[in-house]
Design an enzyme around this catalytic site. Structure first.
Site, short mmCIF file in Angstrom:
data_model
loop_
_atom_site.label_atom_id
_atom_site.label_comp_id
_atom_site.label_asym_id
_atom_site.label_seq_id
_atom_site.Cartn_x
_atom_site.Cartn_y
_atom_site.Cartn_z
N ASP A 144 4.68 -4.21 0.13
CA ASP A 144 3.24 -4.05 0.35
C ASP A 144 2.52 -5.32 -0.09
O ASP A 144 2.56 -5.68 -1.27
CB ASP A 144 2.75 -2.84 -0.46
CG ASP A 144 1.27 -2.53 -0.25
OD1 ASP A 144 0.53 -3.38 0.26
OD2 ASP A 144 0.86 -1.40 -0.62
N HIS A 193 1.56 -2.01 3.79
CA HIS A 193 0.44 -1.29 3.16
C HIS A 193 -0.04 -0.22 4.11
O HIS A 193 -0.63 -0.51 5.15
CB HIS A 193 -0.69 -2.26 2.82
CG HIS A 193 -1.81 -1.60 2.04
ND1 HIS A 193 -1.70 -1.29 0.71
CD2 HIS A 193 -3.04 -1.17 2.43
CE1 HIS A 193 -2.82 -0.71 0.29
NE2 HIS A 193 -3.64 -0.62 1.32
N SER A 197 -4.38 4.23 -0.54
CA SER A 197 -4.87 2.97 -1.08
C SER A 197 -5.89 3.24 -2.19
O SER A 197 -5.57 3.93 -3.16
CB SER A 197 -5.44 2.10 0.06
OG SER A 197 -5.55 0.76 -0.34
#
Length: 339
Positions: free
Chosen positions: A276, A302, A150
């Site tokens: 995502d 995600h 991320s």
């Protein structure tokens, strides 16, 4: 390695939330070191100590993540199982103790990544128990790998792209669910069901910022901080001004990893699910350097990528990353779209 999405987790939201909250995290034995930063601050690095002469994997966590995040524990458990070494550096203020400096961390923190990577690599190349390793030359050094998840994935990609050949101390790198286009990601997180994720982030970010104002009165506007309802507002009040950006637009534009994918010179995997919620598939970059593999499976959420029948497991993602690092890092030019 194709991602086999479980039929019982049918949406991007479920594929995101269930692995993070419901799946058992494997046990990992960490050893923590505190490093003093060049500016007088500190970071905490959690190590998995493997066998001498084995590879090392460095993992940069996501926004408000840590070495205890589900993906970090899963990857470091897989690293330990192989007898490798691992390191999870905590971005400033993420190790459970407030940092000292009038700054935090951000998606474009390539300078911080560079300092951490060079220090870790120097230690890995010449470990204390093998003083003769330095004399033997770099050819004897075990592989040195990096991964980022991320925000940490975006920051790692920024470092790889900005450093070019200088990032060659890394043998291969992987970025998972990186917000490659921060503006589109920010827009996605500011409406509808996605506000759930935004509120979760702000629940920990805001108290940290209130504490920071007690350290440094007047650093930013407390009233504007309390009024921030999404990441756009928060980044405008805190992240952008604290880290040298004019405003949110300037930060989101200049820190996005999509701009440097063509400059990367290290074998790199960019793994983003097209469902995502943090960055919808239509905004995923379609071009990168020849050594960069863009892998965009239809499912995964995600940083989810759970597999198997209920209750599911976290094994697939670590195996995907370690497989790329050891075998899949051959020159590749193209995009992998699979179901």
């Amino acid at each position: 390695m194709k991602y086999p999405a479980p039929a019982w987790l049918p949406s991007g939201h479920l594929q995101t939330i269930y692995p993070a909250l419901c799946l058992r995290k494997p046990p990992v034995h960490y050893r923590r070191e505190r490093w003093d930063c060049p500016d007088g601050d500190f970071i905490d690095v959690d190590f998995v100590d493997g066998q001498p002469g084995q590879p090392m994997v460095v993992l940069f966590h996501g926004l408000e993540g840590s070495s205890d995040s589900h993906y970090a524990r899963a990857l470091m458990a897989a690293v330990a199982e192989r007898g490798w070494s691992g390191a999870v550096p905590h971005f400033r203020g993420c190790s459970g103790e407030p940092n000292r400096a009038p700054r935090f961390y951000h998606s474009g923190d390539a300078t911080e990544i560079n300092w951490i990577m060079r220090r870790l690599h120097a230690r890995h190349a010449a470990p204390p128990q093998a003083a003769d390793a330095a004399a033997a030359g770099p050819a004897t050094t075990a592989p040195f790998y990096a991964a980022g998840v991320s925000l940490g994935g975006n920051a790692l990609l920024r470092w790889l792209g900005e450093s070019g050949q200088q990032a060659g101390l890394v043998d291969a790198a992987c970025a998972v669910s990186a917000p490659l286009d921060l503006a589109q990601g920010g827009a996605a997180l500011s409406s509808g069901f996605n506000m759930l994720y935004t509120r979760m982030f702000l629940q920990t970010l805001k108290p940290k910022c209130v504490a920071k104002l007690q350290q440094y009165p007047g650093l930013f506007d407390l009233q504007a901080l309390h009024a921030a309802r999404d990441l756009y507002d928060f980044d405008n009040v805190v992240t952008a001004p604290l880290h040298g950006y004019r405003n949110t637009e300037d930060y989101w534009h200049r820190a996005s990893a999509k701009h440097v994918l063509g400059d990367i010179r290290v074998p790199t995997l960019v793994l983003n699910a097209r469902n995502d919620p943090f960055l919808p598939g239509q905004h995923l970059p379609q071009q990168a350097a020849a050594c960069v593999q863009l892998d965009y499976p239809a499912h995964g959420g995600h940083v989810g990528f759970a597999t198997g029948g209920p209750p599911g497991s976290l094994h697939w993602l670590p195996q995907r990353l370690l497989h790329f690092m050891t075998q899949g890092a051959a020159p590749f030019n193209g995009i992998s779209h699979h179901g």
